[in-house]
Scaffold this active site. Structure first.
Site, short mmCIF file in Angstrom:
data_model
loop_
_atom_site.label_atom_id
_atom_site.label_comp_id
_atom_site.label_asym_id
_atom_site.label_seq_id
_atom_site.Cartn_x
_atom_site.Cartn_y
_atom_site.Cartn_z
N LYS A 137 12.64 60.21 50.18
CA LYS A 137 12.17 60.66 51.57
C LYS A 137 13.01 60.27 52.50
CE LYS A 137 11.10 57.36 53.26
NZ LYS A 137 11.54 55.98 53.77
N TYR A 222 4.92 58.11 55.55
CA TYR A 222 4.08 57.46 54.86
C TYR A 222 2.65 57.89 55.49
CZ TYR A 222 7.46 55.11 52.17
OH TYR A 222 8.65 54.49 51.20
P1 NDP Z 1 20.88 51.62 52.46
O1 NDP Z 1 21.74 51.40 53.69
O2 NDP Z 1 20.41 50.01 51.79
O3 NDP Z 1 21.82 52.17 51.27
C1 NDP Z 1 22.22 53.55 51.49
C2 NDP Z 1 23.45 53.62 50.62
O4 NDP Z 1 23.91 55.00 50.74
C3 NDP Z 1 24.76 52.92 51.07
O5 NDP Z 1 24.77 51.46 50.30
C4 NDP Z 1 26.04 53.59 50.74
O6 NDP Z 1 25.83 53.18 48.99
C5 NDP Z 1 25.34 54.95 50.54
N1 NDP Z 1 25.96 55.56 51.83
C6 NDP Z 1 26.49 56.82 51.62
N2 NDP Z 1 27.10 57.26 52.89
C7 NDP Z 1 26.79 56.36 53.49
C8 NDP Z 1 26.90 56.04 55.04
N3 NDP Z 1 27.60 57.14 55.95
N4 NDP Z 1 26.14 55.08 55.51
C9 NDP Z 1 25.68 54.17 54.83
N5 NDP Z 1 25.46 54.37 53.80
C10 NDP Z 1 25.99 55.33 53.00
O7 NDP Z 1 19.68 52.34 52.72
P2 NDP Z 1 18.28 52.42 51.58
O8 NDP Z 1 18.65 52.39 50.43
O9 NDP Z 1 17.47 51.53 52.21
O10 NDP Z 1 17.88 53.94 52.09
C11 NDP Z 1 18.43 55.07 51.35
C12 NDP Z 1 17.38 56.32 51.47
O11 NDP Z 1 16.12 55.74 50.52
C13 NDP Z 1 16.71 56.65 52.58
O12 NDP Z 1 16.77 58.15 52.65
C14 NDP Z 1 15.65 55.88 52.78
O13 NDP Z 1 14.66 56.73 53.36
C15 NDP Z 1 15.14 56.00 51.09
N6 NDP Z 1 14.07 54.81 50.96
C16 NDP Z 1 13.11 55.02 50.35
C17 NDP Z 1 12.16 53.95 50.10
C18 NDP Z 1 10.90 54.51 49.07
O14 NDP Z 1 10.09 53.40 49.05
N7 NDP Z 1 10.70 55.39 48.63
C19 NDP Z 1 12.53 52.56 50.35
C20 NDP Z 1 13.87 52.54 51.16
C21 NDP Z 1 14.48 53.49 51.34
P3 NDP Z 1 27.66 53.42 48.24
O15 NDP Z 1 28.26 52.17 49.02
O16 NDP Z 1 27.25 53.13 46.90
O17 NDP Z 1 28.10 54.57 48.84
#
Ligand code: NDP
Length: 371
Positions: A137, A222
């Site tokens: 989401k 949410y």
């Molecule tokens: P993070 O920043 O922790 O991780 C995102 C990952 O996406 C990065 O580590 C990277 O992984 C990859 N990525 C690819 N392109 C980019 C870019 N341009 N900039 C930054 N990261 C990039 O974010 P979250 O994990 O917190 O959030 C990711 C998604 O998950 C969002 O859509 C958020 O809304 C959702 N989310 C949902 C939750 C829930 O409870 N359902 C809780 C938290 C987040 P890599 O290095 O492997 O490419």
């Protein structure tokens, strides 16, 4: 009792009702003790960040879903995750070459856990590669994108699910059960408070290009989604107001705090608050003619706590992402139904409301909705 057994017991009858016909297990103990030899959803995670890490850990306890592949832009993460989760090199991709996953029969589905603005393009590419998709989401930045993702998945005959983990949370489901069974009478009012004080100003969540907006896209969703499953109706109008105290940190297009109100066909109303600048905002309150429900925290990773007019909610805490992935595997592999929908259409409804809230803020007008 080990954690898997605890987990399965906590999942209770509703989950087993879902899995028994496919697995032949007769009871919770059977389910735990008998080796599982039914179908397993083989999942690749795209985006090995904070939430991807949490999902991967939670999937260790799944029987019907298994992490088998990685898609990442960071080679060092791939190496570390490969050894941690025993992932073969042939199942690892980056953002440039992941279209070739279509030639990989050992991956069934990809869980997209990247910044919001990337979801649209990535999901469409994965659909074209013939893989089922679970997308975090918000599913996309707006309803137009959401519809295009649904269309692409339909055309490719793959399933599209949205990572709505609360749709499998036992205390949430008990309130929905009470409301559906008429135990509370007519619902009159819902309050959804969703927010936290966000830190690092350089993170993607505060970058309009990557986040698509501000608190509303990330955490306010949410309250939007909760209003719909708690009230049990689709809203027909929305009004909204924005407050910005720090335009340096929350730049143009990145909302800091938005209050919004939703009206439902029955006359029930919802009053919600979404913020990146107010702490301890994680509460749902439902008021009905014959009862109430109060969850606080309501959507954090848990344990969720709450009570209704009947007393404390005592359903056991389960790791949200474990039951989510177990249940999503059953949905994809066996066509099972989710207790509250988690398909693309469900994500699209929230995007239509987000579009309307932003329009209401901009125009100062009451916006009609047709979901
Ligand atoms: P993070 O920043 O922790 O991780 C995102 C990952 O996406 C990065 O580590 C990277 O992984 C990859 N990525 C690819 N392109 C980019 C870019 N341009 N900039 C930054 N990261 C990039 O974010 P979250 O994990 O917190 O959030 C990711 C998604 O998950 C969002 O859509 C958020 O809304 C959702 N989310 C949902 C939750 C829930 O409870 N359902 C809780 C938290 C987040 P890599 O290095 O492997 O490419």
């Amino acid at each position: 009792m080990d954690s898997r057994r605890n987990f399965l017991q906590a999942m209770g009858a509703s989950f087993l009702a879902l899995s028994i016909p496919k697995t032949g297990f007769g009871s919770i103990d059977d389910f735990y003790n008998k080796p599982y030899d039914g179908p397993v959803l083989r999942v690749a995670i795209m985006g090995l960040g904070g939430y991807g890490t949490r999902v991967a850990e939670a999937m260790r306890d799944c029987k019907m879903a298994k992490l088998v592949g990685l898609i990442s832009g960071t080679p060092s993460k791939i190496t570390a995750w490969q050894s941690k989760y025993d992932i073969p090199a042939g199942n690892c991709y980056n953002y440039e070459n992941f279209d070739s996953i279509k030639d990989n029969p050992s991956i069934d589905a990809v869980y997209v856990i990247t910044p919001n603005s990337l979801h649209h393009g990535q999901v469409i590419r994965l659909a074209k590669a013939g893989k089922h998709v679970i997308c975090e989401k918000p599913m996309a930045l707006n309803a137009k994108q959401g519809q295009e993702m649904i269309d692409a998945c339909k055309k490719a005959n793959v399933k599209l699910l949205v990572g709505y983990r609360m749709h499998f949370e036992p205390k949430t489901l008990e309130i929905v059960r009470m409301r559906k069974a008429g135990e509370m009478g007519n619902v009159m009012f819902f309050q959804g408070l969703s927010g936290f004080k966000i830190g690092d100003p350089t993170q993607w969540r505060l970058n309009k290009e990557l986040a698509g907006g501000g608190s509303l896209m990330d955490i306010g969703i949410y309250a939007i989604n909760g209003a719909r499953y708690m009230v049990g109706e689709e809203p027909i109008w929305v009004t909204a107001q924005e407050t910005k105290t720090n335009p340096e940190k929350f730049k143009e297009g990145v909302d800091e705090t938005i209050q919004f109100q939703l009206g439902f066909p029955s006359g029930a109303v919802a009053s919600c608050l979404s913020s990146y600048n107010i702490s301890y905002l994680d509460r749902f309150f439902l008021s009905a003619e014959k009862g109430f429900a109060d969850l606080q925290p309501s959507t954090g990773y848990g344990p969720i706590k709450g009570r209704t007019n009947k007393g404390e909610l005592t359903q056991a805490h389960i790791t949200h992402q474990t039951v989510q992935m177990e249940k999503m595997a059953a949905i994809i592999l066996a066509g099972e139904a989710a207790p509250i929908p988690v398909d693309g259409e469900e994500g699209l409804k929230d995007l239509k409301i987000i579009d309307a809230i932003y329009l209401a803020v901009k125009s100062g007008k009451k916006i009609s909705l047709k979901l």
